[in-house]
Design a protein around this motif. Structure first.
Motif, PDB file in Angstrom:
ATOM      1  N   GLY B  89       0.927  -1.029   0.044  1.00 50.84           N
ATOM      2  CA  GLY B  89       0.112  -0.291   0.274  1.00 50.84           C
ATOM      3  C   GLY B  89       1.118   1.096  -0.266  1.00 50.84           C
ATOM      4  N   CYS B  96      -6.213   3.549   0.437  1.00 46.20           N
ATOM      5  CA  CYS B  96      -4.905   3.048   1.591  1.00 46.20           C
ATOM      6  C   CYS B  96      -5.664   4.425   3.306  1.00 46.20           C
ATOM      7  CB  CYS B  96      -3.296   3.943   1.781  1.00 46.20           C
ATOM      8  SG  CYS B  96      -2.788   2.483   0.583  1.00 46.20           S
ATOM      9  N   TRP B 101      -6.492  -1.112   2.058  1.00 47.57           N
ATOM     10  CA  TRP B 101      -5.042  -1.009   1.697  1.00 47.57           C
ATOM     11  C   TRP B 101      -4.757  -2.475   0.313  1.00 47.57           C
ATOM     12  CZ3 TRP B 101      -1.476   1.882   4.272  1.00 47.57           C
ATOM     13  CH2 TRP B 101      -1.820   2.612   4.880  1.00 47.57           C
ATOM     14  N   CYS B 104      -4.687  -1.059  -3.178  1.00 44.92           N
ATOM     15  CA  CYS B 104      -4.248   0.975  -3.384  1.00 44.92           C
ATOM     16  C   CYS B 104      -4.126   0.990  -4.691  1.00 44.92           C
ATOM     17  CB  CYS B 104      -2.950   0.771  -2.772  1.00 44.92           C
ATOM     18  SG  CYS B 104      -1.060   1.562  -3.342  1.00 44.92           S
TER      19      CYS B 104
END
Lengths: 222, 389
Positions: B89, B96, B101, B104
């Protein structure tokens, strides 16, 4: 070269091409197939200016410039994104194939880019309209090929930053064959535009571009 | 350095490759101490994940010591002992910032490739194909870790690398599977698959308040581990009808939540297995969704089906009617390890769990190929082969 009526050459192409196509069909085999393809192609080219042909969607698609659009949301303010976009050295860092952009003054930019056939240069007029949040460009009239486009910016909802819509129009060289090739190139061009927007987003959000260039693998085994 | 490279379907080799170096200033280089195999690696090895390239270093679950940092790294210095979350991430994009995450936007250098396949591509993952970024993996003496300030977590004082290792991937993956179920007191959770992630999902379901957990597999050692270490009730799918057994054990209601910790290469007995196997071999579907179908069928009305086992492409005969008419909640995703790492370390430090029991086979990296063979065949009671690098 656009003509409103059929020339003698065009009529010849339709008649002659049609005859070759029929002969090819009768002959059969690989040679016959080639004759049919060639004859039909010539006849179709000869018929390109007829009233019927003009209505065909394929024909219209071939005449219109090819258009590719991609979009991205960047978690930064419009002002920050606009500042970044209007700086040629930033753009040449993120846009695909573009290696250098030079401001020649009078809102003319000279672009240098790497293509499979070698390096290419062209000049565009650029228009920056910060109030309308649009940045557009158009190749100069004396260019060997035509490309134009715009980047349009808008506030993303919910404070998610700035939406960028990037549109590229281009008219490839080499007549209908070039246009057909250009049509097939839409997918790779779209991928390259998306990659460029992704790099732009990374530069604005991270100040760097994620990379694996230079990492080890078994391909570089010592 | 030495590294375990993928060279083709079922072709792994330990090779000498150049050492990694800092490529961006937010990177660190980690000297790997332990690196674990994962069930999802088998999909790469078996050729079900496209965009692998011969020579790719695999492995994504690891612990080690920081040996070099880029100029912009703030949280770590040389000598720090860390685990690194398997999914990368950037720490700066919307996803994020919202603790999502594995979604991302910026860590995957090959995003457009993944966008073309999935509509929107996810994060980069160590050693997990070029559609997921093409990052070199951790079955190596050293590994480069991008965005290290966000992806690495210092191993708390008093914990060994062995105790901390699975916070890299298996533990947060299992934990997220249970977390996605929104478990309430008194709930019954069924977990399909008793590999590393399944074992952690069982423990996590209890940590999050489940009253009973029922685990499903066919490997006797794994079922025993689920019983002994996980305190789960178990069902061996080769010995009985899973659906009938689940109904019998839940008064006909079905489990409140069903976790698929198996994914695309499900094994099953009977005609349906061979149907999916044949379609997969003919490339008419890429994944075998047997477990997913069974989970949807068994789940209590209004319950949750939590999919943490990895799927890659297309499945066939998806029971959409059952999903819709039973009002089920379908939740999915690659793990958001960065969200869970500190919480999981606390559980280990406080003695709620010590995941080292999953480390059934510890081998030197030189024996990486054998480690995967044992793991793939589930031989000798193997749950996880872990390499000392």
């Amino acid at each position: 070269m656009q003509s409103s009526s059929n020339s003698g050459l065009d009529i010849g192409l339709v008649v002659g091409g049609g005859a070759v196509a029929i002969l090819g069909l009768r002959r059969g085999g690989p040679l016959g197939l080639a004759m049919t393809a060639l004859g039909a192609g010539a006849a179709a080219y000869g018929a390109r200016n007829t009233a019927v042909a003009r209505q065909l969607p394929v024909r219209r698609a071939l005449e219109a410039p090819i258009e590719v659009t991609r979009a991205v949301t960047v978690e930064r303010s419009f002002e920050e994104v606009w500042r970044f976009w209007c700086e040629p050295s930033n753009l040449s860092q993120v846009l695909p194939r573009v290696t250098h952009i030079e401001e020649l003054g009078g809102d003319v930019w000279r672009w240098t880019a790497d293509f499979p056939g070698g390096e290419r240069e062209w000049e565009t007029d650029v228009a920056r309209d910060q109030a309308q949040r649009i940045f557009s460009w158009n190749t100069r009239p004396d260019s060997r090929f035509m490309t134009s486009g715009f980047a349009r910016f808008a506030d993303a909802p919910g404070g998610r930053g700035t939406e960028i819509v990037l549109r590229l129009n281009y008219r490839p060289p080499f007549g209908p064959i070039g246009k057909a090739a250009g049509w097939f190139a839409k997918t790779p061009i779209g991928l390259e535009m998306a990659a460029g927007l992704s790099r732009l987003k990374q530069m604005l959000e991270l100040g760097e571009i994620a990379t694996i260039q230079g990492q080890p693998s078994g391909r570089s085994a010592t | 350095m030495k590294a375990l490279c993928w060279n083709g379907v079922n072709d792994l080799r330990v090779e000498h490759v150049p050492d990694p170096k800092i490529l961006n200033q937010t990177d660190a280089v980690i000297k790997v101490s332990l690196s674990s195999v994962c069930g999802s690696d088998l999909h790469l090895i078996d050729g079900y994940v496209p965009t692998m390239r011969a020579g790719d270093i695999i492995g994504h679950e690891f612990a080690g010591e920081v040996v070099e940092t880029g100029r912009e790294v703030e949280r770590f210095k040389k000598g720090d002992r860390v685990i690194v979350i398997s999914i990368i991430g950037c720490g700066e994009c919307w996803f994020c910032h919202n603790d999502l995450w594995s979604m991302c936007d910026n860590s995957n250098p090959h995003r457009p490739l993944a966008d073309a396949a999935y509509g929107h591509g996810g994060a980069g993952i160590f050693g997990y194909s070029h559609a997921f970024g093409g990052y070199a993996g951790s079955h190596a003496e050293y590994v480069r870790v991008p965005f290290v300030d966000h992806g690495a977590f210092a191993i708390p004082e008093g914990l060994s690398d062995e105790q901390a290792l699975f916070v890299s991937d298996a533990f947060p993956t299992g934990y997220m599977a249970a977390d996605m179920c929104d478990i309430r007191r008194g709930d019954v959770v069924a977990v399909w698959g008793c590999g590393g992630v399944g074992q952690m999902a069982i423990r996590s379901a209890y940590l999050l308040g489940a009253e009973r957990v029922i685990a499903i597999d066919s490997v006797p050692e794994r079922l025993r581990m689920a019983e002994d270490k996980g305190k789960a009730e178990v069902i061996n799918f080769k010995e009985t009808s899973v659906h009938d057994e689940l109904m019998a054990r839940t008064g006909g209601r079905g489990p409140d939540h069903c976790i698929d910790a198996v994914g695309m290469e499900a094994d099953e007995t009977g005609v349906e297995y061979w149907y999916d196997r044949a379609k997969q071999a003919a490339r008419l579907e890429t994944d075998r969704p047997y477990v997913l179908r069974e989970a949807i069928q068994a789940c209590r009305k209004g319950g949750t089906v939590s999919v943490i086992g990895v799927y890659g492409g297309f499945i066939d005969k998806f029971p959409m009617g059952a999903l819709m008419n039973k009002g089920l909640i379908l939740r999915t995703g690659q793990q958001h390890g960065q969200r869970y790492a500190q919480r999981l370390f606390r559980h280990i430090v406080e003695g709620d769990i010590d995941p080292t029991y999953m480390m059934t086979h510890v081998l030197p990296l030189d024996e990486g190929v054998r480690g995967y063979e044992i793991f793939k065949k589930k031989a000798d009671g193997c749950v996880r082969s872990v390499f000392r690098c």
